[in-house]
Design an enzyme around this catalytic site. Structure first.
Site: not given
Ligand code: SF4
Length: 376
Positions: A43, A56, A61-62, A218
């Site tokens: 899509w 969409e 929910q899938t 992160c």
């Molecule tokens: Fe980590 Fe914040 Fe990035 Fe999410 S938005 S992955 S919590 S650094």
């Protein structure tokens, strides 16, 4: 958004102001990551509003993995909104079978009829107008407007909800009205005038594959410099988890009634679970009936006489299926039976006698399909 300017957050005061310079850097970093690592999903290769809309609705929910084959099959059979509008509802349901949340399919069909007949096949590009179509809420309207028309619109769905909460350090309830208002205004502030569709896709992608519910990545995140949860080390505490409903165990009975090589099936009515699909006669059982049926399988004869007004000879237990529907953990006990006498009154519901091939051609509930496979 700007970690340096953020106040320390509490459940009631979670908000940081949007710093224009940081917002600019945020958009640039996000788009760069998406251009490099964004997944190729069917899509995303189109800006056709009809295709965007179907994807969409299917994705509500899938999971992406579950949706891909359905999306391809659905659009091969119904390549335009006019072809979808002209189809029988039963066929639309057949193509939706197994995806769950069947009101989505019924709404899609209703909306297609409206767009085809009243709008000459052209989808509106305004959020308000899109929301007038059955089954389209604020998020879906924003997604269609931004993805298909590349016009700015905020989006908040499961992945972006989690992402925004962490960016803001919002540790209140993101599903309550106050939280929703905060997240939607944050989304509105974020979305740029330039390429809003790509930007929104990039936000969802980041939420789906980097800012994941558990163990967010992160160290790979292109916007960690703007993330309050990261700066304060609270990624795993935010967002506040949704309250899980208590699971209730129930037992249901399915009767595979045979008469002269045909089987009794019924059309699930409006307002019922899986409305629009077909199924074998199926009833919830209270504790006393569960016990009675275990001790004397012939008590099935009484149950069917009372519920459907037909006389049968109860046969063996065919199979037992365990499955979940919303907050219910259901044990379905399916018995074979032979019809003796009696016709089912129309007031009981829409019932039919069909041979195995005809049963297979119907849109069936998932458990109905499993049982139908045992007929041959
Ligand atoms: Fe980590 Fe914040 Fe990035 Fe999410 S938005 S992955 S919590 S650094």
């Amino acid at each position: 958004m700007c970690a340096a300017r953020a106040k320390s957050s509490s459940p009631t005061t979670p908000v940081a102001a949007l710093d224009p310079a940081v917002a600019q850097k945020f958009r640039k970093s996000l788009k760069a990551r998406y251009a490099r690592y964004g997944r190729n999903l069917p899509w995303r290769e189109t800006q056709d509003p009809y295709h965007c809309w179907i994807s969409e609705i299917m994705l509500q929910q899938t999971t992406v993995v579950a949706v891909v084959p359905y999306f391809d099959r659905f659009l091969t059979r119904f390549p335009t909104v006019h072809e979808l509008a002209a189809a029988e509802e039963a066929e639309v349901m057949r193509y939706w079978e197994g995806l769950g949340y069947y009101s989505r399919a019924r709404n899609i069909h209703k909306a297609a009829k409206h767009v085809s007949a009243e709008l000459n096949g052209a989808f509106p590009n305004l959020v308000d107008k899109l929301q007038e179509l059955p089954g389209i809420g604020r998020y879906t309207a924003g997604a269609i407007r931004s993805f298909a028309f590349d016009l700015p619109a905020p989006i908040v769905e499961a992945n972006t909800l989690r992402l925004y909460c962490r960016l803001l350090g919002f540790d209140g309830d993101p599903r309550a009205r106050e939280g929703q208002n905060r997240l939607w205004s944050f989304a509105e502030e974020l979305v740029p005038a330039n390429q809003p569709g790509k930007f929104n896709q990039a936000l969802m992608e980041l939420g789906a594959v980097v800012c994941t519910p558990t163990n967010p990545k992160c160290s790979e995140c292109p916007v960690s410099f703007a993330c309050q949860a990261f700066v304060t080390g609270r990624q795993t505490e935010i967002p506040l988890p949704a309250v899980r409903p208590v699971v209730t165990a129930v037992t249901e009975l399915s009767a595979i009634v045979r008469r002269a090589g045909q089987y009794l099936v019924y059309h699930r009515a409006h307002g019922e679970r899986w409305a629009g699909l077909w199924d074998f006669p199926r009833f919830p059982l209270d504790e006393s009936l569960v016990k009675a049926l275990k001790r004397h399988p012939a008590s099935l004869e009484k149950i069917l006489a009372e519920r459907l007004g037909i006389q049968i000879v109860a046969g063996d237990l065919l199979t037992e299926i365990c499955h979940s529907v919303t907050r219910y953990r259901i044990t379905l006990r399916a018995f074979q039976c032979e019809h003796l006498t009696g016709e089912i009154s129309e007031s009981v519901g829409e019932y039919r006698w069909l041979d195995a091939d005809e049963v297979h051609a119907l849109p069936l509930s998932v458990t109905g399909r499993k049982l139908a496979k045992l007929l041959k």
